[in-house]
Design an enzyme around this catalytic site. Structure first.
Site, short mmCIF file in Angstrom:
data_model
loop_
_atom_site.label_atom_id
_atom_site.label_comp_id
_atom_site.label_asym_id
_atom_site.label_seq_id
_atom_site.Cartn_x
_atom_site.Cartn_y
_atom_site.Cartn_z
N ASP A 1 0.81 -1.15 0.15
CA ASP A 1 0.14 -0.35 -0.37
C ASP A 1 0.67 1.30 -0.44
O ASP A 1 1.80 0.89 0.33
CB ASP A 1 -0.57 -0.03 1.11
CG ASP A 1 -1.55 1.20 1.72
OD1 ASP A 1 -3.21 1.60 0.17
OD2 ASP A 1 -1.98 1.96 2.59
N ASP B 1 -0.20 4.99 0.92
CA ASP B 1 0.24 6.06 1.86
C ASP B 1 -0.23 5.47 3.09
O ASP B 1 -0.99 4.85 3.38
CB ASP B 1 -0.79 6.77 1.82
CG ASP B 1 -0.93 8.14 2.39
OD1 ASP B 1 0.31 9.17 1.99
OD2 ASP B 1 -1.78 9.10 3.09
N ASP C 1 -0.93 -0.20 6.29
CA ASP C 1 -1.26 0.31 7.30
C ASP C 1 -2.48 0.40 7.92
O ASP C 1 -2.78 0.64 9.18
CB ASP C 1 -0.92 1.44 7.47
CG ASP C 1 -1.67 2.66 6.63
OD1 ASP C 1 -2.34 1.88 5.69
OD2 ASP C 1 -2.13 3.94 7.16
#
Length: 321
Positions: free
Chosen positions: A3, A5, A200
């Site tokens: 991923d 960001d 995250d």
């Protein structure tokens, strides 16, 4: 499968150490792919941004939810099918790449694909809403409720999806995380015998990995903090856990039962009278693993989230990394 960001960068800045960790990851023989639910930017733009941050990336290293949605549309409706494009340039590029024909909201089409686009007009949304209500098949790139911007967290494409669903009574086929198509499209394009999703967010990255039946690594550099971690239900729990991307390069010791607590290489975490506490010393990654093991064991047994009042995350330096 990384991923972006919160994992590789936060806004306009690389996560500290990310470039070095990814260089070492590649040197160790791992193939790296960057995946994103953001359908507005084409892979070339994403790769350029990564390169500017010191992270080597080619457009072929990037897979977007727009590409995954375009693959779904082509599989369902065939190459050359006219598809209403309700979204940004990234979605238009993905439809062309898949051999589909993007058309306007008033044109003949066999389906509509929607995705995040800051310049999408309300009149186009209204027209698409009526066409979907009247039977036009609808695919969505993603259903993220929020999106990070330079001016703060803002409404994401999921807000539009909710609005159209409420009006039309139709739930779209979704390509992005936590659904399977984006991860499957990444494996198809990039290859790899043992895919690993690194993220995250529990409700997109980690749940998406579980839905796609691949292992996952949660890093604590983005939106997931201590409070969210200890409250994670089974479908939001990662296979592996580390403070940052060094977790790609290190062994992950397994927490072990130690009386009424859980121990990992110098740390011991317990939940007594509903409160979580940690003692000992060691690496920061192992602190997180001990905390997760104790909190999840308590949650599964008691059905309640452990109280973390007064529990602070140790500094990476003092934790002994």
């Amino acid at each position: 499968m990384l991923d972006l960001d919160g994992v590789v960068y936060v806004g306009e800045h690389a996560v500290p150490g990310a470039a070095e960790h990814l260089r070492a990851t590649r040197a160790a023989g791992m193939r790296v792919a960057f995946i994103t639910n953001n359908a507005a930017r084409p892979p070339e733009t994403v790769a350029k941004h990564l390169t500017e941050l010191g992270i080597a990336a080619e457009p072929t290293d990037v897979v977007t939810s727009a590409q995954a949605a375009a693959r779904l549309a082509r599989d369902r409706f065939g190459e050359g099918a006219p598809i209403v494009r309700l979204g940004g340039p990234g979605l238009e590029a993905a439809l062309h790449e898949a051999g589909l024909v993007p058309v306007g909201v008033e044109d003949h089409a066999v389906a509509v694909v929607s995705g995040y686009g800051p310049d999408v007009l309300w009149r186009d949304i209204m027209r698409v809403a009526v066409r979907v209500r009247d039977g036009l098949p609808w695919l969505a790139t993603n259903a993220d409720g929020t999106i990070p911007t330079a001016f703060g967290v803002a409404p994401g494409h999921g807000v539009l999806v909710e609005t159209l669903t409420r009006f039309t009574g139709v739930t779209p086929v979704v390509a992005g995380k936590p659904e399977r198509p984006l991860l499957e499209e990444t494996v198809r394009r990039v290859g790899g015998a043992r895919p690993l999703m690194i993220g995250d967010r529990l409700d997109t990255d980690i749940e998406g990995a579980r839905n796609a039946q691949v292992d996952s690594l949660l890093v604590m550099t983005g939106v997931t903090g201590l409070e969210a971690l200890v409250a994670a239900q089974r479908h939001h729990r990662p296979t592996f856990l580390s403070a940052d991307l060094t977790g790609l390069l290190e062994a992950h010791p397994e927490p072990v039962r130690d009386g009424d607590g859980w121990a990992v290489d110098g740390w011991r975490a317990t939940v007594r009278d509903g409160r979580l506490s940690v003692s000992g010393e060691g690496a920061l990654d192992d602190w997180w693993r001990a905390v997760a093991a104790a909190a999840w064991s308590h949650l599964d047994a008691e059905g309640s989230v452990a109280d973390i009042t007064g529990l602070g995350v140790p500094d990476a330096g003092t934790a002994g990394r």
